[in-house]
Design a protein around this motif. Structure first.
Motif, short mmCIF file in Angstrom:
data_model
loop_
_atom_site.label_atom_id
_atom_site.label_comp_id
_atom_site.label_asym_id
_atom_site.label_seq_id
_atom_site.Cartn_x
_atom_site.Cartn_y
_atom_site.Cartn_z
N PRO A 1 -3.91 2.21 -2.64
CA PRO A 1 -3.85 3.31 -1.67
C PRO A 1 -4.13 2.75 -0.26
O PRO A 1 -4.65 1.64 -0.14
CB PRO A 1 -4.97 4.25 -2.12
CG PRO A 1 -5.80 3.49 -3.08
CD PRO A 1 -5.02 2.32 -3.56
N PRO A 2 -3.78 3.49 0.80
CA PRO A 2 -3.94 2.96 2.15
C PRO A 2 -5.38 2.58 2.49
O PRO A 2 -5.64 1.69 3.26
CB PRO A 2 -3.49 4.10 3.05
CG PRO A 2 -2.69 4.98 2.20
CD PRO A 2 -3.19 4.83 0.80
N LEU A 3 -6.29 3.28 1.85
CA LEU A 3 -7.68 3.07 2.20
C LEU A 3 -8.46 2.78 0.92
O LEU A 3 -8.49 3.60 0.02
CB LEU A 3 -8.21 4.38 2.81
CG LEU A 3 -9.46 4.30 3.64
CD1 LEU A 3 -9.15 3.60 4.95
CD2 LEU A 3 -9.96 5.70 3.92
N ARG B 1 0.86 -1.18 0.00
CA ARG B 1 0.00 0.00 0.00
C ARG B 1 0.90 1.23 0.00
O ARG B 1 1.96 1.23 0.60
CB ARG B 1 -0.87 0.02 1.25
CG ARG B 1 -1.98 -1.02 1.21
CD ARG B 1 -2.97 -0.72 2.31
NE ARG B 1 -3.99 -1.74 2.44
CZ ARG B 1 -5.14 -1.73 1.78
NH1 ARG B 1 -5.40 -0.76 0.92
NH2 ARG B 1 -6.04 -2.67 1.99
N SER B 2 0.45 2.26 -0.70
CA SER B 2 1.19 3.51 -0.63
C SER B 2 0.26 4.70 -0.74
O SER B 2 -0.69 4.70 -1.53
CB SER B 2 2.25 3.59 -1.73
OG SER B 2 2.93 4.82 -1.58
N VAL B 3 0.57 5.68 0.06
CA VAL B 3 -0.27 6.88 0.12
C VAL B 3 -0.12 7.74 -1.15
O VAL B 3 -0.88 8.67 -1.37
CB VAL B 3 0.06 7.67 1.43
CG1 VAL B 3 1.34 8.44 1.31
CG2 VAL B 3 -1.08 8.58 1.83
N LEU C 1 -0.70 6.81 -4.20
CA LEU C 1 -1.62 6.43 -5.27
C LEU C 1 -3.07 6.66 -4.85
O LEU C 1 -3.41 6.50 -3.69
CB LEU C 1 -1.46 4.96 -5.62
CG LEU C 1 -0.29 4.57 -6.51
CD1 LEU C 1 -0.34 3.08 -6.78
CD2 LEU C 1 -0.29 5.33 -7.81
N ASP C 2 -3.91 6.99 -5.84
CA ASP C 2 -5.33 7.20 -5.48
C ASP C 2 -6.21 6.04 -5.89
O ASP C 2 -7.37 5.98 -5.55
CB ASP C 2 -5.85 8.51 -6.09
CG ASP C 2 -5.82 8.50 -7.60
OD1 ASP C 2 -5.08 7.69 -8.17
OD2 ASP C 2 -6.53 9.31 -8.21
#
Lengths: 118, 156
Positions: free
Chosen positions: B104-106, B67-69, B71-72
């Motif tokens: 994305p994280p979420l 996960r990476s913040v 990317l949307d």
């Protein structure tokens, strides 16, 4: 991009992954797929400490406080003017174009450190 | 949710040049249409995940994921290496196909975990087709993926 912001993102991404793998449901899903999640505790601590050492103490303190408050995701992305940490729209002229990702900006609503993805 | 919907032409690499895990991840991330800073952060996130446990699940398959913040939305990339990549897999075998997922994280509907599960199931079917490594163009590859997805639907 601000180098400190890059380290904060790196730390936040790592903490998100660690937090997820602590979640029993996610961990068992990963294991059922065939992944082995090894507990290389020492390597992880070392990796995390190496990132943390690069971050200015004041920022790290801020990160830890937010992380403690929300359990995870101390860094949130801003997507079309909305903080994806609390899903609140930022005030229209809250940050100048030049300051986006170049200064450490926090969400006026939830306090998370912001990263503009666009 | 269909795997084929995530696989655009530019997301599939047929002849990975790299021989090792780190290099292969770098080669694949480098293909992403993102700024260098974002690519670097994604690569770090993937490598961090590998430290938590290898994503080489055996039989020539690897599914690196993180996960990476930065990317949307959920992104999927495929890299194929007929020669094989040293990947520190669970069974010690070299890897021939890499499914790389970044999320994305979420993501509200937890697409990430669903996609991971689907890819694991599909890849096991894919490697049974011995000549899949000979495919060198997107049209044939996506047709095969769609066919396998349909057969999986039938089983359900």
């Amino acid at each position: 991009m601000n180098i400190q912001l890059q380290y904060l993102i790196q730390l936040s991404d790592l903490d998100t992954q660690l937090e997820e793998l602590k979640n029993e449901r996610i961990r068992s899903k990963e294991e059922s797929i065939g992944f082995r999640v090894q507990s290389k505790e020492n390597e992880i601590i070392k990796l995390r400490e190496n990132i943390r050492k690069k971050i200015e103490p004041e920022l790290l303190n801020k990160y830890d406080k937010i992380q403690k408050r929300y359990k995870m995701r101390a860094v949130a992305q801003v997507n079309e003017g909305v903080c994806y940490g609390c899903f609140t729209a930022l005030p229209t002229s809250y940050v100048s174009e030049a300051d986006k990702n170049n200064k450490i900006i926090t969400c006026p609503n939830c306090g998370r450190i912001l990263f503009w993805i666009e | 949710m269909l795997i084929s919907q995530f696989l655009k032409k530019e997301n599939v690499i047929f002849d990975l040049k790299s021989k090792t895990k780190d290099k292969a991840l770098e080669e694949m991330v480098d293909k992403m249409k993102l700024s260098k800073e974002k690519k670097d952060l994604i690569l770090l996130s993937l490598k961090q995940r590998e430290i938590l446990g290898t994503t080489g699940i055996g039989n020539g398959i690897a599914i690196p994921h993180a996960r990476s913040v930065v990317l949307d939305k959920l992104c999927l990339y495929v890299g194929i290496s007929p020669k094989g990549i040293e990947y520190e897999s669970l069974d010690g075998k070299n890897v021939n196909i890499i499914f790389l997922i970044i999320a994305p994280p979420l993501d509200s509907s937890n697409q990430y975990l669903i996609l991971l599960g689907k890819i694991a199931a599909l890849s096991k079917k894919l490697i049974k087709k011995k000549d899949y490594l000979k495919i060198d163009n997107y049209e044939d590859f996506i047709a095969l993926i769609k066919k396998l997805e349909e057969s999986m639907e039938d089983e359900i």
